[in-house]
Design a protein around this motif. Structure first.
Motif, PDB file in Angstrom:
ATOM      1  N   ARG A 181       0.865  -1.170   0.000  1.00 32.76           N
ATOM      2  CA  ARG A 181       0.000   0.000   0.000  1.00 32.76           C
ATOM      3  C   ARG A 181       0.907   1.226   0.000  1.00 32.76           C
ATOM      4  O   ARG A 181       1.825   1.320   0.818  1.00 32.76           O
ATOM      5  CB  ARG A 181      -0.880  -0.033   1.253  1.00 32.76           C
ATOM      6  CG  ARG A 181      -2.004   0.983   1.300  1.00 32.76           C
ATOM      7  CD  ARG A 181      -2.945   0.670   2.473  1.00 32.76           C
ATOM      8  NE  ARG A 181      -3.997   1.667   2.593  1.00 32.76           N
ATOM      9  CZ  ARG A 181      -5.146   1.623   1.909  1.00 32.76           C
ATOM     10  NH1 ARG A 181      -5.387   0.609   1.089  1.00 32.76           N
ATOM     11  NH2 ARG A 181      -6.048   2.566   2.054  1.00 32.76           N
ATOM     12  N   ALA A 241      -1.062   8.153  -2.474  1.00 30.37           N
ATOM     13  CA  ALA A 241      -1.463   8.635  -3.809  1.00 30.37           C
ATOM     14  C   ALA A 241      -0.560   9.824  -4.139  1.00 30.37           C
ATOM     15  O   ALA A 241      -1.009  10.940  -4.347  1.00 30.37           O
ATOM     16  CB  ALA A 241      -2.935   9.033  -3.794  1.00 30.37           C
ATOM     17  N   SER A 248      -2.321  -1.211  -3.469  1.00 31.71           N
ATOM     18  CA  SER A 248      -3.389  -0.230  -3.263  1.00 31.71           C
ATOM     19  C   SER A 248      -2.806   1.136  -2.927  1.00 31.71           C
ATOM     20  O   SER A 248      -1.650   1.260  -2.507  1.00 31.71           O
ATOM     21  CB  SER A 248      -4.382  -0.711  -2.205  1.00 31.71           C
ATOM     22  OG  SER A 248      -3.729  -1.024  -1.007  1.00 31.71           O
ATOM     23  N   ARG A 249      -3.610   2.150  -3.181  1.00 30.98           N
ATOM     24  CA  ARG A 249      -3.191   3.542  -2.967  1.00 30.98           C
ATOM     25  C   ARG A 249      -4.033   4.125  -1.842  1.00 30.98           C
ATOM     26  O   ARG A 249      -5.240   3.907  -1.784  1.00 30.98           O
ATOM     27  CB  ARG A 249      -3.419   4.374  -4.249  1.00 30.98           C
ATOM     28  CG  ARG A 249      -2.806   3.781  -5.515  1.00 30.98           C
ATOM     29  CD  ARG A 249      -1.308   3.653  -5.458  1.00 30.98           C
ATOM     30  NE  ARG A 249      -0.609   4.922  -5.459  1.00 30.98           N
ATOM     31  CZ  ARG A 249       0.086   5.414  -6.489  1.00 30.98           C
ATOM     32  NH1 ARG A 249       0.153   4.750  -7.627  1.00 30.98           N
ATOM     33  NH2 ARG A 249       0.720   6.554  -6.397  1.00 30.98           N
ATOM     34  N   ASP A 250      -3.398   4.898  -0.987  1.00 33.68           N
ATOM     35  CA  ASP A 250      -4.065   5.507   0.161  1.00 33.68           C
ATOM     36  C   ASP A 250      -4.082   7.019  -0.065  1.00 33.68           C
ATOM     37  O   ASP A 250      -3.020   7.645  -0.147  1.00 33.68           O
ATOM     38  CB  ASP A 250      -3.293   5.136   1.431  1.00 33.68           C
ATOM     39  CG  ASP A 250      -4.030   5.499   2.709  1.00 33.68           C
ATOM     40  OD1 ASP A 250      -4.623   6.600   2.750  1.00 33.68           O
ATOM     41  OD2 ASP A 250      -4.005   4.693   3.647  1.00 33.68           O
ATOM     42  N   THR A 251      -5.252   7.576  -0.172  1.00 34.29           N
ATOM     43  CA  THR A 251      -5.336   9.010  -0.477  1.00 34.29           C
ATOM     44  C   THR A 251      -5.095   9.874   0.763  1.00 34.29           C
ATOM     45  O   THR A 251      -4.900  11.077   0.651  1.00 34.29           O
ATOM     46  CB  THR A 251      -6.718   9.364  -1.067  1.00 34.29           C
ATOM     47  OG1 THR A 251      -7.728   8.853  -0.182  1.00 34.29           O
ATOM     48  CG2 THR A 251      -6.898   8.750  -2.445  1.00 34.29           C
ATOM     49  N   THR A 261       3.417   7.827   1.251  1.00 35.53           N
ATOM     50  CA  THR A 261       4.383   6.744   1.055  1.00 35.53           C
ATOM     51  C   THR A 261       5.532   6.953   2.044  1.00 35.53           C
ATOM     52  O   THR A 261       6.009   8.081   2.210  1.00 35.53           O
ATOM     53  CB  THR A 261       4.931   6.809  -0.382  1.00 35.53           C
ATOM     54  OG1 THR A 261       3.830   6.741  -1.288  1.00 35.53           O
ATOM     55  CG2 THR A 261       5.897   5.672  -0.663  1.00 35.53           C
ATOM     56  N   GLY A 316       4.783   7.154  -4.309  1.00 35.79           N
ATOM     57  CA  GLY A 316       4.025   5.918  -4.538  1.00 35.79           C
ATOM     58  C   GLY A 316       4.089   5.521  -6.007  1.00 35.79           C
ATOM     59  O   GLY A 316       4.298   4.347  -6.348  1.00 35.79           O
ATOM     60  N   ASP A 317       3.936   6.514  -6.893  1.00 36.80           N
ATOM     61  CA  ASP A 317       4.040   6.243  -8.341  1.00 36.80           C
ATOM     62  C   ASP A 317       5.416   5.636  -8.647  1.00 36.80           C
ATOM     63  O   ASP A 317       5.539   4.673  -9.402  1.00 36.80           O
ATOM     64  CB  ASP A 317       3.916   7.538  -9.159  1.00 36.80           C
ATOM     65  CG  ASP A 317       2.523   8.147  -9.093  1.00 36.80           C
ATOM     66  OD1 ASP A 317       1.585   7.433  -8.697  1.00 36.80           O
ATOM     67  OD2 ASP A 317       2.402   9.346  -9.432  1.00 36.80           O
ATOM     68  N   ALA A 333       1.204   4.983   4.390  1.00 33.91           N
ATOM     69  CA  ALA A 333       0.124   4.239   3.730  1.00 33.91           C
ATOM     70  C   ALA A 333       0.227   2.752   4.059  1.00 33.91           C
ATOM     71  O   ALA A 333      -0.775   2.094   4.354  1.00 33.91           O
ATOM     72  CB  ALA A 333       0.199   4.455   2.217  1.00 33.91           C
TER      73      ALA A 333
END
Ligand SMILES: Nc1ncnc2c1ncn2[C@@H]1O[C@H](COP(=O)(O)OP(=O)(O)O)[C@@H](O)[C@H]1O
Ligand SMILES: [Mg+2]
Length: 345
Positions: free
Chosen positions: A67, A70, A92-95, A99, A74-75, A124
């Motif tokens: 995880r 966003a 998964s991404r956490d808004t 990171t 993270g990218d 995240a």
């Protein structure tokens, strides 16, 4: 899966799924105290994704599940790990959470000392839980590789680790690298939790120096009889593996160590690769040592492994020739036969 969890359409079965936190790592551009280093180069770090990357580079299918925020870091993790050929579709991404990142200094040559500054609390990945992970993707592998680091991240992560190491029919082969990090556990009973999780795994990797103060490999096996396979790593001395009633010790290779980080992850990848190929216990240990040697002789945490036919040829040497091998920087890329010269007495 919960409504806010990631969606997945029948994930493909891979050789190995590795689950855990990965972070963007900043490596110093020059030696010295953290206070003095003016700039850093970006790299990626994460014990479990390292294992996935080495396995993918060695020709296996691998998926990393984690995880990240966003955010651009993270990218970067998703792109860089994906570039190794690792399936990152279940990340998964956490808004709401960032990171994790960390900065380190160069190892002092005389003392081996270095500083690390972590910015991972509240990351995240620390929000990973059974409710927000794509569990179908987690379970769609022949092997599920986990490490004790995840258990230290949060209560939700510990609960997830307990779920994944619970013995139940039909689960993948569960691989667990103890990876005791005292700094992450602080005043909690990390060792107790790690022993309990290890009992639920099928393949356990533990360093002698983190093995509950039990002493040598036999004592560790006596205290941990449940896993089908137990590997006790003894640093530069070697490693001992137990499989049911069988045991094997293989001495480590003689290597010119350039950077020690990542050796444990590479060892696990080599051992798992040989396990997936159905090789005998001694050869699993030898492939672990060979992958570790590739990591140790390269500056980055994530060294390219030797080609499979090269690794197989070295793993098949007789004990004397194995003992005479000397591996230095660049050995994984060197011409076939380069190591043959050094093994002539
Ligand atoms: N000095 C060394 N010489 C040769 N091989 C080594 C040396 N140190 C470590 N290794 C190899 O790396 C593997 C992992 O080492 P370990 O110290 O357990 O790593 P980590 O602390 O990263 O988990 C060992 O099992 C061995 O194969
Ligand atoms: Mg380790």
């Amino acid at each position: 899966m919960t409504a806010n969890g990631p969606t997945s359409t029948a994930p493909g079965v891979v050789d190995v799924v590795a689950l855990g936190e990965s972070m963007v790592t900043f490596l110093p551009t020059r030696p010295g105290r953290l206070a003095d280093v003016p700039s850093f180069d970006r790299a990626i770090g994460g014990a479990e994704s390292n294992v996935a990357c080495v396995l993918a580079a060695a020709g296996h299918t691998a998926r990393w599940v984690g995880r990240v925020g966003a955010d651009g870091f993270g990218d970067h993790l998703v792109e860089a790990i994906g570039a190794y050929g690792v399936d990152v579709s279940a990340v998964s991404r956490d808004t709401a959470r960032p990171t994790g990142v960390y900065f380190r200094t160069a190892q002092d040559r005389a003392t081996d000392a270095h500083e690390v500054a972590y910015y991972r609390a509240g990351s995240a990945a620390s929000a990973m839980s059974a409710g927000n992970m794509d569990l179908d993707a987690v379970h769609a592998g022949r092997v599920l590789h986990l490490s004790g680091i995840t258990a230290a991240l949060s209560a939700g992560c510990l609960e997830l680790m307990r779920l994944l190491t619970a013995r139940r029919p039909g689960r993948p082969l569960v691989s667990f690298d103890v990876n005791h990090r005292p700094g992450l556990w602080r005043d909690r009973d990390g060792l107790g939790v790690l022993l309990e999780l290890a009992r639920g795994a099928d393949i356990v990797f533990v360093g002698e120096d983190e093995a509950w103060g039990l002493g040598g490999p036999e004592a560790v096996r006596a205290a941990l009889p449940e896993p089908d396979v137990l590997v006790v790593k003894q640093g530069g001395t070697g490693a001992t593996a137990f499989h049911g009633p069988h045991a094997a010790f293989v001495p480590a290779l003689t290597v010119d160590v350039v950077a020690a980080v990542g050796a444990g992850d590479a060892f696990a990848a080599g051992f798992l690769s040989a396990t997936l190929r159905g090789l005998p216990l001694r050869d699993r240990l030898r492939h672990g040592h060979l992958m570790a040697a590739a990591a140790l002789t390269a500056p980055s945490d994530l060294a390219a492994p030797p080609a499979r036919d090269r690794a197989d040829r070295l793993a098949a040497l007789d004990d004397d020739a194995w003992g005479r091998l000397r591996l230095g920087p660049g050995w994984t890329q060197a011409d076939e036969g380069a190591d043959e010269e050094v093994r002539t007495p």
